[in-house]
Write an enzyme that holds these catalytic residues in place. Structure first.
Site, PDB file in Angstrom:
ATOM      1  N   ARG A 186       0.870  -1.175   0.000  1.00  0.00           N
ATOM      2  CA  ARG A 186       0.000   0.000   0.000  1.00  0.00           C
ATOM      3  C   ARG A 186       0.904   1.220   0.000  1.00  0.00           C
ATOM      4  NH1 ARG A 186      -2.107  -3.500   3.985  1.00  0.00           N
ATOM      5  NH2 ARG A 186      -4.211  -4.294   3.529  1.00  0.00           N
TER       6      ARG A 186
ATOM      7  N   LYS B 164      -2.383  -2.637   7.988  1.00  0.00           N
ATOM      8  CA  LYS B 164      -3.601  -2.204   8.663  1.00  0.00           C
ATOM      9  C   LYS B 164      -3.813  -3.002   9.951  1.00  0.00           C
ATOM     10  CE  LYS B 164      -6.278  -0.485   4.713  1.00  0.00           C
ATOM     11  NZ  LYS B 164      -7.535  -0.636   3.953  1.00  0.00           N
TER      12      LYS B 164
ATOM     13  N   HIS C 147      -2.544   2.372  -5.956  1.00  0.00           N
ATOM     14  CA  HIS C 147      -3.408   1.210  -5.800  1.00  0.00           C
ATOM     15  C   HIS C 147      -3.527   0.431  -7.099  1.00  0.00           C
ATOM     16  CE1 HIS C 147      -5.380  -0.329  -2.308  1.00  0.00           C
ATOM     17  NE2 HIS C 147      -6.455  -0.677  -2.995  1.00  0.00           N
TER      18      HIS C 147
ATOM     19  N   ARG D 138      -0.693  -1.882  -7.064  1.00  0.00           N
ATOM     20  CA  ARG D 138      -0.973  -2.986  -6.133  1.00  0.00           C
ATOM     21  C   ARG D 138      -1.929  -3.987  -6.781  1.00  0.00           C
ATOM     22  NH1 ARG D 138      -1.325  -4.404  -0.499  1.00  0.00           N
ATOM     23  NH2 ARG D 138      -3.447  -4.856   0.227  1.00  0.00           N
TER      24      ARG D 138
ATOM     25  N   HIS E 190      -4.157  -8.958   3.585  1.00  0.00           N
ATOM     26  CA  HIS E 190      -5.603  -8.954   3.790  1.00  0.00           C
ATOM     27  C   HIS E 190      -5.958  -9.812   4.998  1.00  0.00           C
ATOM     28  CE1 HIS E 190      -6.438  -8.002  -0.737  1.00  0.00           C
ATOM     29  NE2 HIS E 190      -6.185  -6.916  -0.029  1.00  0.00           N
TER      30      HIS E 190
ATOM     31  N   TYR F 240      -9.715 -10.789  -6.987  1.00  0.00           N
ATOM     32  CA  TYR F 240      -8.741 -10.966  -8.058  1.00  0.00           C
ATOM     33  C   TYR F 240      -8.939 -12.257  -8.838  1.00  0.00           C
ATOM     34  CZ  TYR F 240      -6.385  -7.068  -5.838  1.00  0.00           C
ATOM     35  OH  TYR F 240      -6.098  -5.830  -5.307  1.00  0.00           O
TER      36      TYR F 240
END
Length: 309
Positions: free
Chosen positions: A155, A179, A247, A250, A273, A282
């Site tokens: 990110r 995150k 992004h 990414r 994730h 994806y």
């Protein structure tokens, strides 16, 4: 123009209690007017509307081709409107409370082709036209950043927060704090490693704690400053800069890995994730690949008919 005394009271409440901006008020007024006009055609006042009549309005919005996100926003406005009427004692119920929001549309990620990524990174190599020290360093920053974003799927917040010492070890790996404070190890490609080393050597005199220093070496490069660098790289590569973002790189990283046979669980770990359902977006790449395989290889597919004996 919004009609009805109750609607005017609702909008006044938004200003007084929530300090709603002019843009927000205009959006709410438009949503209320849409519902009011639909009901008026059926001889119904908004203050008297029932749940099935509001459901019919939502169905009409869908039939009219409005996006699910727009419909969900309009339903949110109407729910708040009737909750306001309930709290003010104007109604005894909220007829919109049990209405279901439309499921959000699956937005497939935009990504670059492998050739476009190669062109973007190649455009960041220092050229003869880069005749100032500042311009040469700018391209070193661009190449190191793009190599890392694409080879590791970082990110932009993770990239710009990398400390200067992040790649000083012997192993081409990065420890990323993503995150929710979750940590993960991501590999770094040889070309990204080399690009970072060049930038590292160029910036030694700055004595910055950051791998990507800002104008003030004591602070990290800002997202806005990086966007300008990416825009310039896109122009140099002959790509549309408006279609480029950190992004997108990414997404390109994830899409290309899956297209080449990467495991979905491994991709989840690389992207950081928490839930694999986030990574599953994806799989559209795998679906497209299977479709092409069937079209090109199946004996009954167009152009792939069975050979005669």
């Amino acid at each position: 123009m919004i009609k009805g005394h109750e609607a005017e009271l609702f909008l006044e409440m938004l200003v007084a209690e929530r300090a709603a901006s002019a843009r927000t008020l205009a959006a709410y007024a438009a949503d209320l007017e849409s519902c009011s006009d639909f009901l008026a055609m059926r001889g119904i006042l908004p203050v008297d509307a029932k749940t099935d009549e509001l459901a019919a309005w939502l169905a009409d919005l869908g039939a009219d081709g409005q996006a699910r996100r727009t419909i969900a926003r309009r339903l949110s406005c109407i729910r708040q409107f009737y909750l306001f009427l309930l709290r003010e004692g104007i109604r005894k119920d909220n007829p919109a409370a049990t209405l279901d929001s439309p499921r959000p549309e699956l937005a497939l990620p935009h990504f670059l082709s492998e050739a476009e990524v190669e062109a973007l990174i190649e455009a960041c190599h220092v050229q003869e036209s880069d005749n100032t020290v500042a311009q040469k360093r700018r391209m070193l920053v661009a190449r190191a950043a793009l190599e890392l974003l694409y080879s590791s799927g970082l990110r932009i917040s993770e990239l710009l927060s990398l400390p200067r010492e992040a790649l000083r070890g012997e192993r081409p790996m990065l420890l990323i704090r993503g995150k929710g404070g979750r940590e993960r190890l991501v590999p770094v490609s040889v070309t990204a490693w080399q690009a970072v080393k060049e930038l590292y050597a160029c910036d030694a005199w700055l004595e910055s704690p950051w791998l990507f220093p800002g104008r003030d070496p004591k602070r990290a490069l800002t997202r806005q400053a990086f966007d300008k660098i990416l825009h310039e790289a896109g122009v140099r590569a002959g790509l549309d800069p408006t279609c480029l973002s950190p992004h997108v790189l990414r997404h390109s990283f994830a899409t290309h890995l899956l297209a080449r046979g990467a495991d979905l669980r491994a991709l989840q770990m690389l992207l950081g994730h928490a839930d694999i359902s986030t990574t599953q977006i994806y799989t559209h790449v795998q679906t497209e690949h299977l479709r092409r395989v069937v079209e090109s290889c199946h004996p009954l597919a167009e152009g792939g008919g069975r050979k005669g004996n």
